[in-house]
Design a protein around this motif. Structure first.
Motif, PDB file in Angstrom:
ATOM      1  N   TYR A 191      80.771  18.386 -15.343  1.00 18.45           N
ATOM      2  CA  TYR A 191      80.277  19.254 -16.407  1.00 18.45           C
ATOM      3  C   TYR A 191      80.517  18.646 -17.785  1.00 18.45           C
ATOM      4  O   TYR A 191      81.447  17.870 -17.991  1.00 18.45           O
ATOM      5  CB  TYR A 191      81.015  20.600 -16.376  1.00 18.45           C
ATOM      6  N   HIS A 192      79.705  19.085 -18.740  1.00 14.20           N
ATOM      7  CA  HIS A 192      79.881  18.743 -20.150  1.00 14.20           C
ATOM      8  C   HIS A 192      79.603  20.002 -20.967  1.00 14.20           C
ATOM      9  O   HIS A 192      78.518  20.569 -20.883  1.00 14.20           O
ATOM     10  CB  HIS A 192      78.914  17.627 -20.568  1.00 14.20           C
ATOM     11  N   ASP A 217      71.284  21.737 -27.484  1.00 15.32           N
ATOM     12  CA  ASP A 217      70.200  22.279 -26.670  1.00 15.32           C
ATOM     13  C   ASP A 217      69.542  21.115 -25.938  1.00 15.32           C
ATOM     14  O   ASP A 217      68.788  20.348 -26.538  1.00 15.32           O
ATOM     15  CB  ASP A 217      69.206  23.008 -27.566  1.00 15.32           C
ATOM     16  N   LEU A 218      69.842  20.974 -24.655  1.00 15.37           N
ATOM     17  CA  LEU A 218      69.353  19.835 -23.872  1.00 15.37           C
ATOM     18  C   LEU A 218      68.559  20.319 -22.671  1.00 15.37           C
ATOM     19  O   LEU A 218      68.619  21.483 -22.291  1.00 15.37           O
ATOM     20  CB  LEU A 218      70.545  18.987 -23.402  1.00 15.37           C
ATOM     21  N   ARG A 219      67.834  19.395 -22.064  1.00 19.76           N
ATOM     22  CA  ARG A 219      67.035  19.689 -20.892  1.00 19.76           C
ATOM     23  C   ARG A 219      67.396  18.712 -19.778  1.00 19.76           C
ATOM     24  O   ARG A 219      67.925  17.642 -20.041  1.00 19.76           O
ATOM     25  CB  ARG A 219      65.547  19.563 -21.206  1.00 19.76           C
ATOM     26  N   SER A 220      67.062  19.072 -18.569  1.00 21.31           N
ATOM     27  CA  SER A 220      67.294  18.203 -17.427  1.00 21.31           C
ATOM     28  C   SER A 220      66.633  16.842 -17.678  1.00 21.31           C
ATOM     29  O   SER A 220      65.485  16.778 -18.113  1.00 21.31           O
ATOM     30  CB  SER A 220      66.726  18.850 -16.163  1.00 21.31           C
ATOM     31  N   ARG A 245      76.946  25.952 -24.400  1.00 23.24           N
ATOM     32  CA  ARG A 245      76.254  25.597 -23.154  1.00 23.24           C
ATOM     33  C   ARG A 245      77.155  24.709 -22.305  1.00 23.24           C
ATOM     34  O   ARG A 245      77.938  23.933 -22.832  1.00 23.24           O
ATOM     35  CB  ARG A 245      74.966  24.837 -23.443  1.00 23.24           C
ATOM     36  N   TYR A 284      76.557  21.986 -19.270  1.00 26.62           N
ATOM     37  CA  TYR A 284      75.584  21.227 -18.496  1.00 26.62           C
ATOM     38  C   TYR A 284      76.243  20.577 -17.295  1.00 26.62           C
ATOM     39  O   TYR A 284      77.401  20.166 -17.340  1.00 26.62           O
ATOM     40  CB  TYR A 284      74.930  20.153 -19.363  1.00 26.62           C
ATOM     41  N   VAL A 342      76.211  17.296 -15.221  1.00 30.44           N
ATOM     42  CA  VAL A 342      75.851  15.936 -15.617  1.00 30.44           C
ATOM     43  C   VAL A 342      76.204  14.928 -14.532  1.00 30.44           C
ATOM     44  O   VAL A 342      77.027  15.203 -13.660  1.00 30.44           O
ATOM     45  CB  VAL A 342      76.565  15.535 -16.932  1.00 30.44           C
ATOM     46  N   VAL A 395      71.814  14.732 -17.944  1.00 30.08           N
ATOM     47  CA  VAL A 395      71.822  16.167 -17.667  1.00 30.08           C
ATOM     48  C   VAL A 395      70.995  16.414 -16.415  1.00 30.08           C
ATOM     49  O   VAL A 395      69.835  16.002 -16.343  1.00 30.08           O
ATOM     50  CB  VAL A 395      71.254  16.969 -18.863  1.00 30.08           C
ATOM     51  N   THR A 396      71.601  17.099 -15.432  1.00 33.30           N
ATOM     52  CA  THR A 396      70.870  17.414 -14.201  1.00 33.30           C
ATOM     53  C   THR A 396      70.678  18.915 -14.017  1.00 33.30           C
ATOM     54  O   THR A 396      69.953  19.336 -13.122  1.00 33.30           O
ATOM     55  CB  THR A 396      71.595  16.841 -12.962  1.00 33.30           C
ATOM     56  N   GLU A 450      72.028  23.138 -15.802  1.00 30.23           N
ATOM     57  CA  GLU A 450      72.852  23.922 -16.711  1.00 30.23           C
ATOM     58  C   GLU A 450      73.493  25.070 -15.938  1.00 30.23           C
ATOM     59  O   GLU A 450      72.859  25.664 -15.069  1.00 30.23           O
ATOM     60  CB  GLU A 450      72.013  24.482 -17.863  1.00 30.23           C
TER      61      GLU A 450
END
Length: 136
Positions: A11-12, A17-20, A64, A66, A68, A101-102, A104
């Protein structure tokens, strides 16, 4: 990556605001301490450590967490393992390579307002004493 983390979810915690598929890379301003350029990206195999990361991250965005995967080797985070928690019970790591990122974590429980305030007071006291929260 070390054998002990091969099968673990990593995790991170952040406010970004990130996406896969996005990469989280070193070289940007750190969320912690004096906010200097970060040489590492930090990750954890425990949701608890990632929650602290999200809650303490600088910025105004939504907290958030994520899921990872490292793109290169990772090592124990000496900011926690050597100085505070020998044996790495927080399962905290760092890397000089990007994290991909894989996914959330959609639902998680943050710390109480009291616990969060106590942690922020502690970090401010360290700052006042000239102790950097992250030693890179």
């Amino acid at each position: 990556m070390t054998d002990s983390t091969n099968s673990q979810v990593l995790y991170h915690g952040t406010r970004a605001d990130l996406r896969s598929g996005d990469l989280i890379a070193p070289g940007y301003v750190s969320n912690y301490g004096s906010r200097r350029k970060a040489n590492f990206v930090y990750l954890s195999a425990t949701l608890e450590a990632a929650i602290w990361g999200a809650e303490l991250a600088a910025g105004e965005g939504r907290e958030r967490i994520y899921i990872v995967e490292p793109t290169g080797p990772i090592e124990d985070d000496p900011n926690l393992t050597d100085k505070k928690f020998p044996g790495n019970p927080t399962k905290s790591y760092r890397t000089r390579d990007p994290l991909r990122v894989t996914g959330e974590v959609a639902e998680w429980q943050g710390h109480s307002a009291e616990a969060l305030a106590a942690m922020k007071i502690h970090l401010e006291e360290l700052k006042r004493q000239g102790i950097e929260a992250i030693d890179e």
